[in-house]
Scaffold this active site. Structure first.
Site, PDB file in Angstrom:
ATOM      1  N   LYS A   1      32.190 -16.191 -27.176  1.00  0.00           N
ATOM      2  CA  LYS A   1      32.225 -15.545 -25.858  1.00  0.00           C
ATOM      3  C   LYS A   1      31.082 -14.584 -25.570  1.00  0.00           C
ATOM      4  O   LYS A   1      30.593 -13.870 -26.445  1.00  0.00           O
ATOM      5  CB  LYS A   1      33.535 -14.764 -25.727  1.00  0.00           C
ATOM      6  CG  LYS A   1      34.740 -15.655 -25.603  1.00  0.00           C
ATOM      7  CD  LYS A   1      34.877 -16.200 -24.211  1.00  0.00           C
ATOM      8  CE  LYS A   1      35.894 -15.382 -23.449  1.00  0.00           C
ATOM      9  NZ  LYS A   1      35.911 -15.704 -22.054  1.00  0.00           N
TER      10      LYS A   1
ATOM     11  N   GLU B   1      32.453  -6.286 -14.477  1.00  0.00           N
ATOM     12  CA  GLU B   1      33.874  -6.033 -14.217  1.00  0.00           C
ATOM     13  C   GLU B   1      34.133  -4.526 -14.107  1.00  0.00           C
ATOM     14  O   GLU B   1      34.925  -4.070 -13.277  1.00  0.00           O
ATOM     15  CB  GLU B   1      34.729  -6.653 -15.323  1.00  0.00           C
ATOM     16  CG  GLU B   1      34.723  -8.178 -15.260  1.00  0.00           C
ATOM     17  CD  GLU B   1      35.202  -8.844 -16.547  1.00  0.00           C
ATOM     18  OE1 GLU B   1      35.770  -8.159 -17.421  1.00  0.00           O
ATOM     19  OE2 GLU B   1      34.992 -10.059 -16.686  1.00  0.00           O
TER      20      GLU B   1
ATOM     21  N   HIS C   1      34.295 -19.558   2.049  1.00  0.00           N
ATOM     22  CA  HIS C   1      35.572 -19.839   1.359  1.00  0.00           C
ATOM     23  C   HIS C   1      35.337 -20.261  -0.097  1.00  0.00           C
ATOM     24  O   HIS C   1      36.159 -20.968  -0.673  1.00  0.00           O
ATOM     25  CB  HIS C   1      36.378 -20.932   2.075  1.00  0.00           C
ATOM     26  CG  HIS C   1      36.546 -20.682   3.542  1.00  0.00           C
ATOM     27  ND1 HIS C   1      37.647 -20.072   4.079  1.00  0.00           N
ATOM     28  CD2 HIS C   1      35.718 -20.949   4.595  1.00  0.00           C
ATOM     29  CE1 HIS C   1      37.516 -19.965   5.391  1.00  0.00           C
ATOM     30  NE2 HIS C   1      36.345 -20.492   5.733  1.00  0.00           N
TER      31      HIS C   1
ATOM     32  N   SER D   1      33.892 -11.213 -27.761  1.00  0.00           N
ATOM     33  CA  SER D   1      35.347 -11.171 -27.888  1.00  0.00           C
ATOM     34  C   SER D   1      35.685 -10.919 -29.351  1.00  0.00           C
ATOM     35  O   SER D   1      34.924 -11.284 -30.244  1.00  0.00           O
ATOM     36  CB  SER D   1      35.920 -12.517 -27.434  1.00  0.00           C
ATOM     37  OG  SER D   1      37.103 -12.816 -28.132  1.00  0.00           O
TER      38      SER D   1
END
Ligand code: ARG
Length: 463
Positions: free
Chosen positions: A289, A296, A162, A283
């Site tokens: 960043k 992804e 979980h 970014s």
């Protein structure tokens, strides 16, 4: 390519009007199925050799056709072949060109076959060799994963259920879980070879043929194992396509799950792994960043593969036997899934070579969330003859106490523990050691160091 004198479609003797431009455009699949040219030529050569062996065509004609096909293959290899929309697909483009090269005798090539059996022969051959390529790429990933695992047998991290800290685990054990997933993928692709090894050639349009063909001969020549049993089923069947699409879907789903896991682990909240600069993106506005874009990308790509599986299922749903134009899309779908999967596998291998564990953070996070509570319960069962439920309850009391005191389990004093369970002695304190916890899971398949080493050895031997 020489200008085609006979630039008419094969069915001009029957269909008198010129095909509408729109139909020609949408009906043609040459831009997609030209990828099958090698398989198509291989299939045709086996076919004409069989026709000659069976005395259906002469020696001279067979040789002429094989010569012409050889020439065509070279032209296509050298990008000198002019593919024409008008001839719809790879089969008719090749046949048309054969006429130009060897003349009227090209007309014998299509004796005792149809594009219906031809196209699936090509596609099965193509999927067979693509399956090999996929397996090679899976092997690479397995190897790269084992390499990291070998170096991290004693790297301790929290194991999650979980997404909450559950029990301490070795980082290598997590990695070897990926090896299991990819090994199952390999097996799934291997299992598909059973149906891929059934030769469709000779089913003709749907009934088989009255020519005395030898299907066992083409079966052997083309590297299949047996001829298919039923001609109607043969030309209608796309189960092998579904098997392939399902296998690519499952494999990409695995990649997607692992990608998501690595994204979480590399996030600032977890900070368990580092991604090298080679696989992150910046970014445009936030100068600090380093984003896990490549992971992804992998996570998202599985969507294509699932979509392809469902497209094919939907095309086939309710489709009567035998051949229908609906099925022509199978190739575009298969090629798309294959390209995406190969791409994802290559990217994933690159990712594996560019990640490293943050061992310190892994260890620290493993000490959060009373992660050795189950070890304590097990200890009570083994050493103080309690039932597991009783021990569970006692341990929960100890956890509640530690939580109230804002202490970790290993920070509790033996006197404090004794207040809850008087039978406890100093010996219990070793239970809170993470390394001990990980290494105590010696049941087969568990995270003990010995087990992990054994699994690494096992997978290093498999080829
Ligand atoms: N290009 C066709 C396909 O891929 C080949 C089979 C054509 N057969 C037919 N009866 N029109 O499906």
């Amino acid at each position: 390519m020489a200008k085609n004198k006979n630039n008419q479609t094969i069915w001009v003797s029957r269909i008198k009007k010129k095909t509408s431009n729109l139909f020609q455009k949408v009906g043609s699949s040459i831009n997609i199925d030209k990828r099958l040219y090698k398989e198509d030529i291989k299939g045709s050569i086996a076919h004409v050799e069989m026709l000659f062996k069976q005395k259906i065509i002469s020696f001279k004609i067979k040789n002429k056709i094989i010569y012409g096909l050889g020439k065509i293959e070279k032209e296509i290899n050298k990008n000198k072949f002019e593919f024409n929309n008008k001839y719809e697909d790879i089969h008719m483009n090749i046949e048309k060109r054969l006429f130009q090269i060897i003349g009227e005798e090209a007309g014998y090539i299509h004796t005792a076959r149809s594009r219906n059996d031809q196209v699936i022969t090509d596609l099965k051959l193509w999927i067979k060799s693509s399956t090999k390529e996929i397996k090679l790429n899976l092997d690479k990933i397995i190897k790269s994963t084992i390499k990291i695992a070998e170096k991290n047998i004693e790297t301790i991290m929290p194991g999650f259920t979980h997404l909450k800290n559950a029990q301490a685990i070795s980082f290598a054990h997590y990695l070897m879980a990926y090896v299991e997933m990819f090994t199952r993928d390999k097996k799934r692709f291997e299992n598909n070879l059973n149906s891929l090894n059934e030769n469709p050639l000779g089913a003709a349009a749907l009934t088989g043929t009255s020519f005395n063909i030898d299907r066992n001969y083409t079966t052997k020549k083309l590297g299949f194992k047996i001829p298919t049993n039923n001609s109607v089923d043969t030309v209608s069947d796309r189960d092998f396509v579904l098997d392939f699409l399902y296998s690519t879907s499952v494999c990409s789903m695995h990649i997607s799950r692992i990608a998501e896991e690595l994204i979480i682990w590399s996030s600032d909240g977890f900070n368990l792994i580092n991604l090298s600069d080679k696989i992150v993106a910046g970014s445009s506005i936030m100068p600090q960043k380093k984003n896990p874009d490549l992971l992804e990308y992998l996570r998202g790509k599985s969507g294509y593969m699932f979509g392809n599986l469902f497209s094919m299922l939907t095309i086939l749903k309710g489709l009567p036997l035998s051949y229908f134009k609906d099925m022509q899309d199978d190739k575009e779908i298969v090629f798309n899934s294959y390209d995406n999967l190969i791409n994802s596998l290559k990217i994933f291998d690159e990712i594996l070579k560019n990640i490293s564990p943050n061992k310190k953070n892994m260890y620290e996070l493993a000490n959060v969330g009373f992660i050795t509570a189950t070890d304590l319960a097990d200890y009570l069962v083994k050493n103080h003859s309690m039932s597991f439920r009783k021990a569970y309850q006692k341990t929960a009391e100890i956890v509640n106490f530690a939580e109230k005191k804002r202490k970790k389990l290993y920070e509790l004093k033996i006197e404090e523990l004794k207040k809850i369970e008087p039978k406890l002695t100093n010996e219990v304190l070793k239970i809170f050691d993470l390394k001990n916890s990980v290494n105590s899971k010696k049941s087969f398949g568990g995270t003990s160091f010995e087990n992990i080493k054994r699994m690494i050895m096992k997978y290093k031997k498999i080829k």
